[in-house]
Write a protein that holds these residues in place. Structure first.
Motif, mmCIF file in Angstrom:
data_model
loop_
_atom_site.group_PDB
_atom_site.id
_atom_site.type_symbol
_atom_site.label_atom_id
_atom_site.label_comp_id
_atom_site.label_asym_id
_atom_site.label_seq_id
_atom_site.Cartn_x
_atom_site.Cartn_y
_atom_site.Cartn_z
ATOM 1 N N GLU A 186 0.831 -1.210 0.000
ATOM 2 C CA GLU A 186 0.000 0.000 0.000
ATOM 3 C C GLU A 186 0.867 1.263 0.000
ATOM 4 O O GLU A 186 0.595 2.219 -0.726
ATOM 5 N N LEU A 187 1.907 1.245 0.810
ATOM 6 C CA LEU A 187 2.776 2.417 0.900
ATOM 7 C C LEU A 187 3.560 2.651 -0.388
ATOM 8 O O LEU A 187 3.719 3.794 -0.830
ATOM 9 N N VAL A 188 4.056 1.580 -0.995
ATOM 10 C CA VAL A 188 4.850 1.716 -2.216
ATOM 11 C C VAL A 188 3.985 2.170 -3.385
ATOM 12 O O VAL A 188 4.321 3.127 -4.100
ATOM 13 N N VAL A 189 2.866 1.497 -3.589
ATOM 14 C CA VAL A 189 2.030 1.790 -4.757
ATOM 15 C C VAL A 189 1.336 3.141 -4.622
ATOM 16 O O VAL A 189 1.312 3.942 -5.578
ATOM 17 N N HIS A 190 0.804 3.445 -3.452
ATOM 18 C CA HIS A 190 0.104 4.721 -3.308
ATOM 19 C C HIS A 190 1.070 5.905 -3.288
ATOM 20 O O HIS A 190 0.688 7.012 -3.673
ATOM 21 N N ALA A 191 2.300 5.690 -2.859
ATOM 22 C CA ALA A 191 3.290 6.765 -2.978
ATOM 23 C C ALA A 191 3.558 7.055 -4.452
ATOM 24 O O ALA A 191 3.700 8.216 -4.848
ATOM 25 N N TRP A 192 3.627 6.001 -5.269
ATOM 26 C CA TRP A 192 3.786 6.200 -6.710
ATOM 27 C C TRP A 192 2.583 6.952 -7.280
ATOM 28 O O TRP A 192 2.740 7.870 -8.089
ATOM 29 N N ASP A 193 1.371 6.555 -6.847
ATOM 30 C CA ASP A 193 0.158 7.265 -7.288
ATOM 31 C C ASP A 193 0.280 8.757 -7.003
ATOM 32 O O ASP A 193 -0.019 9.608 -7.853
ATOM 33 N N LEU A 194 0.709 9.059 -5.792
ATOM 34 C CA LEU A 194 0.813 10.453 -5.379
ATOM 35 C C LEU A 194 1.892 11.185 -6.174
ATOM 36 O O LEU A 194 1.680 12.307 -6.649
ATOM 37 N N ALA A 195 3.044 10.546 -6.326
ATOM 38 C CA ALA A 195 4.130 11.176 -7.083
ATOM 39 C C ALA A 195 3.712 11.448 -8.518
ATOM 40 O O ALA A 195 4.003 12.529 -9.072
ATOM 41 N N ARG A 196 3.039 10.488 -9.147
ATOM 42 C CA ARG A 196 2.603 10.682 -10.528
ATOM 43 C C ARG A 196 1.590 11.817 -10.637
ATOM 44 O O ARG A 196 1.633 12.616 -11.571
ATOM 45 N N SER B 103 -0.065 -4.636 -9.740
ATOM 46 C CA SER B 103 -1.094 -3.956 -8.950
ATOM 47 C C SER B 103 -2.209 -3.383 -9.828
ATOM 48 O O SER B 103 -3.156 -2.782 -9.314
ATOM 49 N N GLY B 104 -2.070 -3.551 -11.149
ATOM 50 C CA GLY B 104 -3.080 -3.017 -12.050
ATOM 51 C C GLY B 104 -2.794 -1.609 -12.510
ATOM 52 O O GLY B 104 -3.659 -0.949 -13.100
ATOM 53 N N ARG B 105 -1.570 -1.136 -12.273
ATOM 54 C CA ARG B 105 -1.186 0.209 -12.690
ATOM 55 C C ARG B 105 -0.400 0.161 -14.004
ATOM 56 O O ARG B 105 0.375 -0.765 -14.224
ATOM 57 N N ASP B 106 -0.582 1.178 -14.824
ATOM 58 C CA ASP B 106 0.233 1.350 -16.010
ATOM 59 C C ASP B 106 1.418 2.221 -15.622
ATOM 60 O O ASP B 106 1.233 3.402 -15.288
ATOM 61 N N PRO B 107 2.631 1.694 -15.637
ATOM 62 C CA PRO B 107 3.796 2.499 -15.228
ATOM 63 C C PRO B 107 3.985 3.756 -16.066
ATOM 64 O O PRO B 107 4.678 4.681 -15.637
ATOM 65 N N GLU B 108 3.351 3.821 -17.237
ATOM 66 C CA GLU B 108 3.490 4.991 -18.123
ATOM 67 C C GLU B 108 2.390 6.018 -17.888
ATOM 68 O O GLU B 108 2.296 7.008 -18.622
ATOM 69 N N TRP B 109 1.563 5.813 -16.851
ATOM 70 C CA TRP B 109 0.444 6.729 -16.616
ATOM 71 C C TRP B 109 0.934 8.161 -16.421
ATOM 72 O O TRP B 109 1.937 8.398 -15.723
ATOM 73 N N THR B 110 0.240 9.102 -17.031
ATOM 74 C CA THR B 110 0.488 10.522 -16.804
ATOM 75 C C THR B 110 -0.848 11.198 -16.567
ATOM 76 O O THR B 110 -1.901 10.720 -17.034
ATOM 77 N N ALA B 111 -0.816 12.287 -15.846
ATOM 78 C CA ALA B 111 -2.043 13.012 -15.540
ATOM 79 C C ALA B 111 -2.667 13.558 -16.818
ATOM 80 O O ALA B 111 -1.950 14.006 -17.725
ATOM 81 N N PRO B 112 -4.003 13.496 -16.926
ATOM 82 C CA PRO B 112 -4.664 14.060 -18.106
ATOM 83 C C PRO B 112 -4.336 15.538 -18.257
ATOM 84 O O PRO B 112 -4.214 16.258 -17.257
ATOM 85 N N ALA B 113 -4.185 15.971 -19.481
ATOM 86 C CA ALA B 113 -3.856 17.381 -19.753
ATOM 87 C C ALA B 113 -5.057 18.261 -19.435
ATOM 88 O O ALA B 113 -6.193 17.848 -19.564
#
Length: 197
Positions: free
Chosen positions: A123-133, A187-197
């Motif tokens: 949870e800590l690793v994946v959600h930190a990535w979510d937040l950073a992205r 975890s079901g995440r796309d490592p290439e995800w970027t925030a919508p413009a």
């Protein structure tokens, strides 16, 4: 010889440092975590920190018995002080070897202490990535927490009866991709995800 138990402290500090970059304007921004804004994600991080601290302490009650699919928690007005404290308390609780032994409960599910600790790392690793992205910030997880998270996610992916909704559908990434990308894909995440413009 027994392997040393993971220390979640370095990863909780990374989460807290990322949260320090959140401005009020960021709270409504989208994240890679489906249907979660930055504010939702921060509230979830606080709730899971409290819940997994209780799981480490074997302090059963509403904090350990509430399923994560229950109503989404609201972000506390004092989250800037509450979240770092909860993260510190989570790391402290899992430094006790007893947290990793016996059975415990988290999210209304009974599970071995060692598995609960691995779930907390995930949870800590994946959600930190979510937040950073979401914030467009660089992110390097703690290697120990990442290894624990990846091991847990790999084992979950190999379950023949993997519960629906445990994570999103696995995103395939190259076998030689960095460990973080492989964990994210599991975890079901796309490592290439970027925030919508």
């Amino acid at each position: 010889m027994t392997a040393p138990l993971p220390d979640l402290g370095p990863q909780t500090r990374i989460v807290a440092q990322l949260a320090d970059h959140v401005s009020d304007d960021h709270l409504t921004a989208l994240t890679p975590c489906p249907d979660y804004t930055v504010g939702d994600l921060l509230a979830h991080l606080h709730t899971l920190s409290v819940a997994f601290r209780s799981a480490a302490l074997k302090d059963f009650g509403p904090r350990t018995d509430t399923a994560p699919t229950t109503a989404r928690p609201a972000l506390s007005p004092d989250w800037r002080t509450d979240l770092p404290k909860a993260l510190d308390a989570l790391a402290d609780a899992w430094r006790d070897p007893a947290a990793w032994t016996g059975d415990t409960r988290a999210g209304g599910v009974d599970l071995p202490g060692a598995v609960a600790g691995a779930v907390a790392a995930d949870e800590l690793v994946v959600h930190a990535w979510d937040l950073a992205r979401a914030l467009d910030l660089p992110y390097t997880p703690d290697p120990e927490a990442l290894s624990s998270a990846h091991t847990f996610l790999q084992a979950a992916a190999e379950l023949p009866d993997r519960p629906a909704g445990l994570f999103g559908p696995i995103v395939r990434v190259p076998e030689d991709a960095p460990l973080l990308d492989r964990a994210l894909g599991l975890s079901g995440r796309d490592p290439e995800w970027t925030a919508p413009a």
